[in-house]
Structures are given as structure tokens and as C-alpha cells.
Motif scaffolding. Structure first.
Motif, PDB file in Angstrom:
ATOM      1  N   PHE A   1       7.607  10.919 -11.916  1.00 45.56           N
ATOM      2  CA  PHE A   1       7.530  11.728 -10.699  1.00 45.56           C
ATOM      3  C   PHE A   1       7.287  10.828  -9.484  1.00 45.56           C
ATOM      4  O   PHE A   1       7.934  10.973  -8.446  1.00 45.56           O
ATOM      5  N   SER A   2       6.349   9.893  -9.617  1.00 46.75           N
ATOM      6  CA  SER A   2       6.067   8.968  -8.514  1.00 46.75           C
ATOM      7  C   SER A   2       7.257   8.045  -8.255  1.00 46.75           C
ATOM      8  O   SER A   2       7.547   7.694  -7.113  1.00 46.75           O
ATOM      9  N   GLU A   3       7.948   7.645  -9.345  1.00 47.19           N
ATOM     10  CA  GLU A   3       9.112   6.777  -9.173  1.00 47.19           C
ATOM     11  C   GLU A   3      10.210   7.498  -8.410  1.00 47.19           C
ATOM     12  O   GLU A   3      10.867   6.917  -7.539  1.00 47.19           O
ATOM     13  N   ARG A   4      10.404   8.786  -8.699  1.00 46.86           N
ATOM     14  CA  ARG A   4      11.407   9.558  -7.960  1.00 46.86           C
ATOM     15  C   ARG A   4      11.014   9.698  -6.493  1.00 46.86           C
ATOM     16  O   ARG A   4      11.861   9.641  -5.601  1.00 46.86           O
ATOM     17  N   ALA A   5       9.716   9.870  -6.251  1.00 44.69           N
ATOM     18  CA  ALA A   5       9.236   9.934  -4.872  1.00 44.69           C
ATOM     19  C   ALA A   5       9.551   8.635  -4.133  1.00 44.69           C
ATOM     20  O   ALA A   5       9.965   8.640  -2.973  1.00 44.69           O
ATOM     21  N   PHE A   6       9.371   7.505  -4.827  1.00 47.28           N
ATOM     22  CA  PHE A   6       9.678   6.200  -4.232  1.00 47.28           C
ATOM     23  C   PHE A   6      11.184   6.046  -3.998  1.00 47.28           C
ATOM     24  O   PHE A   6      11.621   5.665  -2.905  1.00 47.28           O
ATOM     25  N   LEU A   7      11.976   6.339  -5.017  1.00 49.78           N
ATOM     26  CA  LEU A   7      13.425   6.159  -4.906  1.00 49.78           C
ATOM     27  C   LEU A   7      14.042   7.103  -3.876  1.00 49.78           C
ATOM     28  O   LEU A   7      15.074   6.787  -3.269  1.00 49.78           O
ATOM     29  N   ASN A   8      13.410   8.237  -3.639  1.00 49.72           N
ATOM     30  CA  ASN A   8      13.910   9.194  -2.653  1.00 49.72           C
ATOM     31  C   ASN A   8      13.300   8.982  -1.268  1.00 49.72           C
ATOM     32  O   ASN A   8      13.496   9.798  -0.359  1.00 49.72           O
ATOM     33  N   GLY A   9      12.554   7.904  -1.108  1.00 51.40           N
ATOM     34  CA  GLY A   9      12.033   7.548   0.209  1.00 51.40           C
ATOM     35  C   GLY A   9      10.843   8.362   0.674  1.00 51.40           C
ATOM     36  O   GLY A   9      10.498   8.331   1.856  1.00 51.40           O
ATOM     37  N   LYS A  10      10.163   9.063  -0.233  1.00 45.91           N
ATOM     38  CA  LYS A  10       8.998   9.849   0.165  1.00 45.91           C
ATOM     39  C   LYS A  10       7.747   8.974   0.293  1.00 45.91           C
ATOM     40  O   LYS A  10       6.853   9.282   1.099  1.00 45.91           O
ATOM     41  N   ILE A  11       7.674   7.935  -0.500  1.00 41.30           N
ATOM     42  CA  ILE A  11       6.580   6.973  -0.438  1.00 41.30           C
ATOM     43  C   ILE A  11       7.163   5.590  -0.672  1.00 41.30           C
ATOM     44  O   ILE A  11       8.272   5.457  -1.207  1.00 41.30           O
ATOM     45  N   ASP A  12       6.445   4.550  -0.240  1.00 43.02           N
ATOM     46  CA  ASP A  12       6.886   3.198  -0.572  1.00 43.02           C
ATOM     47  C   ASP A  12       6.111   2.712  -1.791  1.00 43.02           C
ATOM     48  O   ASP A  12       5.287   3.431  -2.355  1.00 43.02           O
ATOM     49  N   LEU A  13       6.383   1.479  -2.202  1.00 41.13           N
ATOM     50  CA  LEU A  13       5.807   0.976  -3.450  1.00 41.13           C
ATOM     51  C   LEU A  13       4.295   0.809  -3.351  1.00 41.13           C
ATOM     52  O   LEU A  13       3.568   1.039  -4.321  1.00 41.13           O
ATOM     53  N   LEU A  14       3.811   0.424  -2.174  1.00 43.13           N
ATOM     54  CA  LEU A  14       2.367   0.287  -1.993  1.00 43.13           C
ATOM     55  C   LEU A  14       1.673   1.637  -2.150  1.00 43.13           C
ATOM     56  O   LEU A  14       0.599   1.729  -2.756  1.00 43.13           O
TER      57      LEU A  14
ATOM     58  N   GLU B   1     -16.788   4.872  -5.636  1.00 43.48           N
ATOM     59  CA  GLU B   1     -16.388   5.457  -4.356  1.00 43.48           C
ATOM     60  C   GLU B   1     -15.603   4.469  -3.508  1.00 43.48           C
ATOM     61  O   GLU B   1     -14.646   4.842  -2.814  1.00 43.48           O
ATOM     62  N   THR B   2     -15.983   3.197  -3.551  1.00 44.09           N
ATOM     63  CA  THR B   2     -15.276   2.187  -2.760  1.00 44.09           C
ATOM     64  C   THR B   2     -13.822   2.087  -3.191  1.00 44.09           C
ATOM     65  O   THR B   2     -12.907   2.091  -2.352  1.00 44.09           O
ATOM     66  N   ALA B   3     -13.572   2.006  -4.492  1.00 46.57           N
ATOM     67  CA  ALA B   3     -12.206   1.917  -4.993  1.00 46.57           C
ATOM     68  C   ALA B   3     -11.397   3.137  -4.594  1.00 46.57           C
ATOM     69  O   ALA B   3     -10.222   3.022  -4.227  1.00 46.57           O
ATOM     70  N   ALA B   4     -12.011   4.314  -4.644  1.00 49.62           N
ATOM     71  CA  ALA B   4     -11.316   5.538  -4.263  1.00 49.62           C
ATOM     72  C   ALA B   4     -10.961   5.545  -2.778  1.00 49.62           C
ATOM     73  O   ALA B   4      -9.856   5.938  -2.386  1.00 49.62           O
ATOM     74  N   LYS B   5     -11.895   5.085  -1.936  1.00 48.64           N
ATOM     75  CA  LYS B   5     -11.631   5.048  -0.489  1.00 48.64           C
ATOM     76  C   LYS B   5     -10.508   4.071  -0.155  1.00 48.64           C
ATOM     77  O   LYS B   5      -9.644   4.357   0.677  1.00 48.64           O
ATOM     78  N   LEU B   6     -10.522   2.908  -0.800  1.00 53.36           N
ATOM     79  CA  LEU B   6      -9.488   1.911  -0.536  1.00 53.36           C
ATOM     80  C   LEU B   6      -8.118   2.424  -0.981  1.00 53.36           C
ATOM     81  O   LEU B   6      -7.122   2.249  -0.279  1.00 53.36           O
ATOM     82  N   ALA B   7      -8.072   3.065  -2.157  1.00 60.62           N
ATOM     83  CA  ALA B   7      -6.805   3.605  -2.649  1.00 60.62           C
ATOM     84  C   ALA B   7      -6.310   4.725  -1.744  1.00 60.62           C
ATOM     85  O   ALA B   7      -5.113   4.835  -1.465  1.00 60.62           O
ATOM     86  N   SER B   8      -7.217   5.559  -1.282  1.00 58.81           N
ATOM     87  CA  SER B   8      -6.848   6.660  -0.386  1.00 58.81           C
ATOM     88  C   SER B   8      -6.274   6.134   0.923  1.00 58.81           C
ATOM     89  O   SER B   8      -5.309   6.685   1.468  1.00 58.81           O
ATOM     90  N   SER B   9      -6.858   5.052   1.430  1.00 60.96           N
ATOM     91  CA  SER B   9      -6.351   4.441   2.656  1.00 60.96           C
ATOM     92  C   SER B   9      -4.935   3.904   2.458  1.00 60.96           C
ATOM     93  O   SER B   9      -4.064   4.075   3.316  1.00 60.96           O
ATOM     94  N   SER B  10      -4.682   3.259   1.311  1.00 59.18           N
ATOM     95  CA  SER B  10      -3.342   2.758   1.025  1.00 59.18           C
ATOM     96  C   SER B  10      -2.351   3.900   0.858  1.00 59.18           C
ATOM     97  O   SER B  10      -1.211   3.828   1.316  1.00 59.18           O
ATOM     98  N   LEU B  11      -2.776   4.982   0.198  1.00 58.61           N
ATOM     99  CA  LEU B  11      -1.901   6.129   0.002  1.00 58.61           C
ATOM    100  C   LEU B  11      -1.537   6.768   1.335  1.00 58.61           C
ATOM    101  O   LEU B  11      -0.418   7.257   1.514  1.00 58.61           O
ATOM    102  N   ALA B  12      -2.471   6.736   2.288  1.00 52.54           N
ATOM    103  CA  ALA B  12      -2.204   7.290   3.618  1.00 52.54           C
ATOM    104  C   ALA B  12      -1.287   6.397   4.445  1.00 52.54           C
ATOM    105  O   ALA B  12      -0.840   6.797   5.528  1.00 52.54           O
ATOM    106  N   GLY B  13      -0.998   5.186   3.949  1.00 54.48           N
ATOM    107  CA  GLY B  13      -0.056   4.311   4.631  1.00 54.48           C
ATOM    108  C   GLY B  13      -0.678   3.190   5.429  1.00 54.48           C
ATOM    109  O   GLY B  13       0.030   2.486   6.167  1.00 54.48           O
ATOM    110  N   GLY B  14      -1.995   2.982   5.286  1.00 56.10           N
ATOM    111  CA  GLY B  14      -2.652   1.931   6.064  1.00 56.10           C
ATOM    112  C   GLY B  14      -2.113   0.545   5.773  1.00 56.10           C
ATOM    113  O   GLY B  14      -1.802  -0.222   6.694  1.00 56.10           O
ATOM    114  N   PHE B  15      -1.981   0.211   4.509  1.00 59.64           N
ATOM    115  CA  PHE B  15      -1.446  -1.093   4.105  1.00 59.64           C
ATOM    116  C   PHE B  15       0.032  -1.190   4.451  1.00 59.64           C
ATOM    117  O   PHE B  15       0.512  -2.192   4.975  1.00 59.64           O
ATOM    118  N   SER B  16       0.768  -0.128   4.203  1.00 62.00           N
ATOM    119  CA  SER B  16       2.215  -0.116   4.447  1.00 62.00           C
ATOM    120  C   SER B  16       2.544  -0.367   5.909  1.00 62.00           C
ATOM    121  O   SER B  16       3.492  -1.083   6.230  1.00 62.00           O
TER     122      SER B  16
END
Length: 452
Positions: free
Chosen positions: A112-125, A139-154
Motif C-alpha cells: 500500500f505504501s509502495e503504491r502511494a510512493f509510485l503514484n506520487g502521493k508520498i516520497d521515499l523519505l 516519544e522522541t522516535a515517534a516525533k522524529l518520524a512524524s516530522s519526516s512523514l509531514a515532509g520536513g526532511f523531504s
């Protein structure tokens, strides 16, 4: 992905086991049609239908909620349906089997996530951040992952890629118009801007290295003489009797690991054999392993018996492996020695803490010191989750850019600079998946859970 345009996939999207709520997820062109047959309902987009989930015979398998998200405005970019029922394993499998009988196929891990990536809904990060968020153990790991999911790293990586692309264009323009070579590069301050890009890459590399450690956690080795109380300290920190404790020296022969959380810090504590000269073959191997473990740990917690070594210099007791700056000297058994619990004032630069593993005195001070040491020195700056793949890509980019700038300063050849910049940008674009291989994608998404 083979069959991406025609396959409809289905999977249980909740963790295996019994629970109050469970979910079946479908994605693909026939998702709505299959769900309509399961529910005997014409699904309205983005409307929660309370309905029955039925077998081919018409028997009711369960009752619950059906949600329909037409593509491209869905997680995968395709038609997506979620069937939410009770969380019993048998019930969910019955509903899933019904979906498969109607033409869906079982989803692969992470599909499901791979299809989201291939269809341009999310990038690999962002795709990796989904897995990191699910796997977060503090909690720290969750906050960092949430930030990346929101596109901060991207966003940072995409901006850097755009800057490199502009500079590549200017460099290649100087090749197409050689008579203006010096003017083009100097007029647009290409070299200065490339130095700025390298500073950005170096900063990102520092951040991802820190983020990786925060996400994956740290290791601390309990190190010291027999009967100093290492195993007792492990049990006290873990709030459990994970290690055998006796009055006999040499009880611990091998390494024993236990992960604990200190505030937002995940720490794997490793109990090791007591360090002493011995003729016992097994204990001798334990001492060897203890030294090897301490040499590889992020932090050495050197435990000493405060009733035997009070007011003495302990540095000659054993040769410390690793970095002295990452050693904490723990004075144990202060309930017997009479020393005050907590951080001990020291003139020798060694961090010392008085504790009693038996009574718990000083343990709060010890955990605070551990957190300060491991998360200090600028380690609070990371803003997103990171993996070893990210560290490697940024390292490659940094090396290519260093080589590019060095070669240009020596040879003044725009052609060499242009080729090296292409390698730099490829490394940067591999982070978001703009440049990627099937092998890399397979490796990343295969580590996801099924249904995500």
C-alpha cells in the motif's frame, strides 16, 4: 510494480491478534465494486456506512463501518476502501477471504505504501517514516518520524536538489559557451554557492547521524570488578530481576542485555563479566567479551564498590576501552559506605555518581547524567527520523562535491565539475526516491508490515 494498473489488493491492516476493532484495506480499480458486494451497499465517497459484511451465501460475517476513498485523493492514489469490524483474527480472515474470492489478491508487505510512493502521493523519505512511526519505541522516535512523514526532511532535500540543479545548468552553460566560461561561473557565484550546498549537506549529515541514533537507541556497558554490583544495578534500572545476583564473585560469565527508556531515550544496557585475572576458562572468555562490549558501547558505566575504594583513584584499576568522555564512574553501595547519593564533585574531569542499587538511592541522578551525556553536545538538533541509507547517501554526496570543488580548483575544467555535480545530485535525489532502483525499493518496502 507488476500489475500496478490492474490489480486490486487487500490485507488485514491491523496488528495480528484479538482486539476491539480490526480493519481490512483494499486498494485498486475494483476496490469499491468488491466492497459493495461484501456489504451489499453502494458506497458513497467519504461517508461512513454502518453495514453488514456478508459471505457468498448471504450469511453475516460481521457488522461494522465501510469507508470509500476514490482515487486519486486517497492514501495510495487509487480507489481505497476500509472495512472496519471487530478485531478477532477469525472474523477478519473471513472478511479478507471474501474479498479475495471476489477478485482481490493478497497484498505484499508494504505494498500500500509502495503504491502511494509510485503514484506520487508520498516520497521515499515519507514512506520510510511511516514504518519508523509504527516501529517507534519512545516519544522522541515517534516525533522524529512524524516530522519526516509531514515532509520536513523531504522539503530540505528537495530544496537542496533544486539548488544543485540550477548550479549544474550554469556549469553546463559555461561548457556550451566556452568563450564565456569564467564569466558564467563567476557572474553567478557558482563556486561560492556550491560551497554553501556542501555546508548544507554537512549539516544534514550531522542531523541524520544524530537522528539515527535517537531512533535506534544507544548502548551502555556495565563494566568493572566482580561483586561491584553491576548486575544489581542492571536489575534496579530495569525494575526487574533480569540478572542473577549472588555474593560470589564471577557470577556473570556472559553479556546480558536489557533495554530501558530514560525519558525520551532508548538505552540498551549490557551487563558484563567482572574484570579480574582468572584461570577459569569460561570466566576468562567472559572478561574478554566484557572488554570487547565496552569498546563498542556508546557509554561505559564503570561500577565500583564504594565500601572498598572510597576516596581512592580508580583509574589504575583497569584499562578503559573507548572514549574517556563517555564514561560514568558509578560508586555503588553507598547505603553501606555512607556517601551522599547523587552527582559527586570531582576535580579529575571524571563524571561520578553515588548510588545504591539495593535501595535505589541516586538512581534518578544517574539516569539524568546518562541522558545529559548521550543527548548533549548538540545532539538535540535533529528534527526528523533517519536511517543508515540516508547517512550513506549524504556521505557519498559530500565526497563527490568535495572532489568536484577540489578538481575544479586544480584544473579549472567545467566539464569535470559538471560530471561530479551530476553524481552529487543523484545521491541527493536517491533520498526522496527521485532516483532509485528496483532493488532499493524492494529492500525498503519488504521490511514494512502487511497492510501498510
Amino acid at each position: 510494480m507488476a500489475g500496478l494498473e490492474t490489480d486490486t489488493i487487500a490485507a488485514v491492516a491491523t496488528a495480528r491478534g484479538n482486539g476491539p476493532v480490526g480493519m481490512i484495506r483494499l486498494s485498486g480499480p475494483n476496490a469499491s465494486a468488491i466492497a459493495s458486494q461484501v456489504t451489499n451497499t453502494a458506497l458513497t465517497p467519504r461517508f461512513a456506512h454502518y453495514t453488514s459484511f456478508t459471505a457468498a451465501s448471504g450469511d453475516v460475517l460481521d457488522k461494522g463501518i465501510a469507508l470509500y476513498f476514490p482515487g486519486p485523493n486517497s492514501f495510495t492514489g487509487e480507489d481505497v476502501v476500509e472495512l472496519q469490524g471487530h478485531g478477532g483474527h477469525i472474523v477478519l480472515q473471513s472478511i479478507l477471504t471474501r474479498c479475495l474470492d471476489l477478485g482481490a489478491r493478497s497484498a505484499q508487505p508494504g505494498e500500500f505504501s509502495e503504491r502511494a510512493f509510485l503514484n506520487g502521493k508520498i516520497d521515499l523519505l515519507q514512506a520510510e517514516a511511516i514504518a519508523d512511526l509504527i516501529a517507534a519505541e519512545n516519544e522522541t522516535a515517534a516525533k522524529l518520524a512524524s516530522s519526516s512523514l509531514a515532509g520536513g526532511f523531504s522539503t530540505l532535500v528537495t530544496t537542496l536538489s533544486q539548488r544543485l540543479n540550477e548550479l549544474r545548468a550554469l556549469t553546463e552553460a559555461s561548457i556550451d559557451f566556452p568563450e564565456e566560461d569564467i564569466d558564467v561561473l563567476k557572474r553567478h557565484s557558482v563556486i561560492e554557492r556550491l560551497n554553501e550546498c556542501q555546508a548544507t549537506i554537512s549539516s544534514l549529515l550531522n542531523d541524520v547521524s544524530t537522528a539515527q541514533r535517537k531512533t535506534q537507541g544507544y548502548t551502555a556497558a556495565l563494566f568493572g570488578a566482580p561483586n561491584a554490583g553491576k548486575s544489581s544495578l542492571l536489575n534496579a534500572l530495569a525494575h526487574d530481576d533480569v540478572a542473577i545476583v549472588t555474593h560470589l564473585p564471577g557470577t556473570t560469565r556472559d553479556t546480558l542485555k536489557q533495554t530501558i527508556n530514560i525519558s525520551d531515550l532508548s538505552l540498551e544496557i549490557i551487563d558484563t563479566a567482572g574484570i579480574r585475572e582468572t584461570q577459569d576458562v569460561i570466566e576468562k572468555e567472559g572478561v574478554k567479551r566484557a572488554k570487547n562490549t565496552a569498546g563498542m558501547a556508546d557509554l561505559i558505566i564503570h561500577v565500583v564498590d564504594d565500601t572498598c575504594l572510597l576516596d581512592q583513584d580508580f583509574d589504575d584499576e583497569v584499562d578503559f576501552p573507548g572514549d574517556r568522555n563517555l564514561i560514568i564512574k558509578v560508586h555503588n553501595k553507598i547505603d553501606q559506605s555512607g556517601r551522599t547519593a547523587g552527582v559527586i564533585t570531582s576535580q579529575d574531569g571524571i563524571t561520578r555518581v553515588g548510588v545504591s542499587a539495593k535501595t535505589g538511592e541516586g538512581l534518578q541522578s544517574l539516569t539524568s547524567v546518562i541522558e545529559t551525556i548521550l543527548l548533549g553536545e548538540g545532539h538535540q538538533t535533529s528534527q526528523f527520523s533517519a536511517r543508515q541509507r540516508h547517512v550513506e547517501a549524504l556521505t557519498v554526496a559530500n565526497e563527490h562535491l568535495t572532489n568536484a570543488l577540489s578538481a575544479y580548483s586544480l584544473h579549472n575544467a567545467a566539464e569535470l565539475l559538471s560530471e561530479d555535480l551530476k553524481l552529487v545530485q543523484n545521491a541527493i535525489d536517491s533520498l526522496t526516491g527521485k532516483v532509485s532502483s528496483d532493488d532499493i525499493l524492494g529492500q525498503i518496502f519488504s521490511s514494512f508490515c502487511i497492510g501498510k
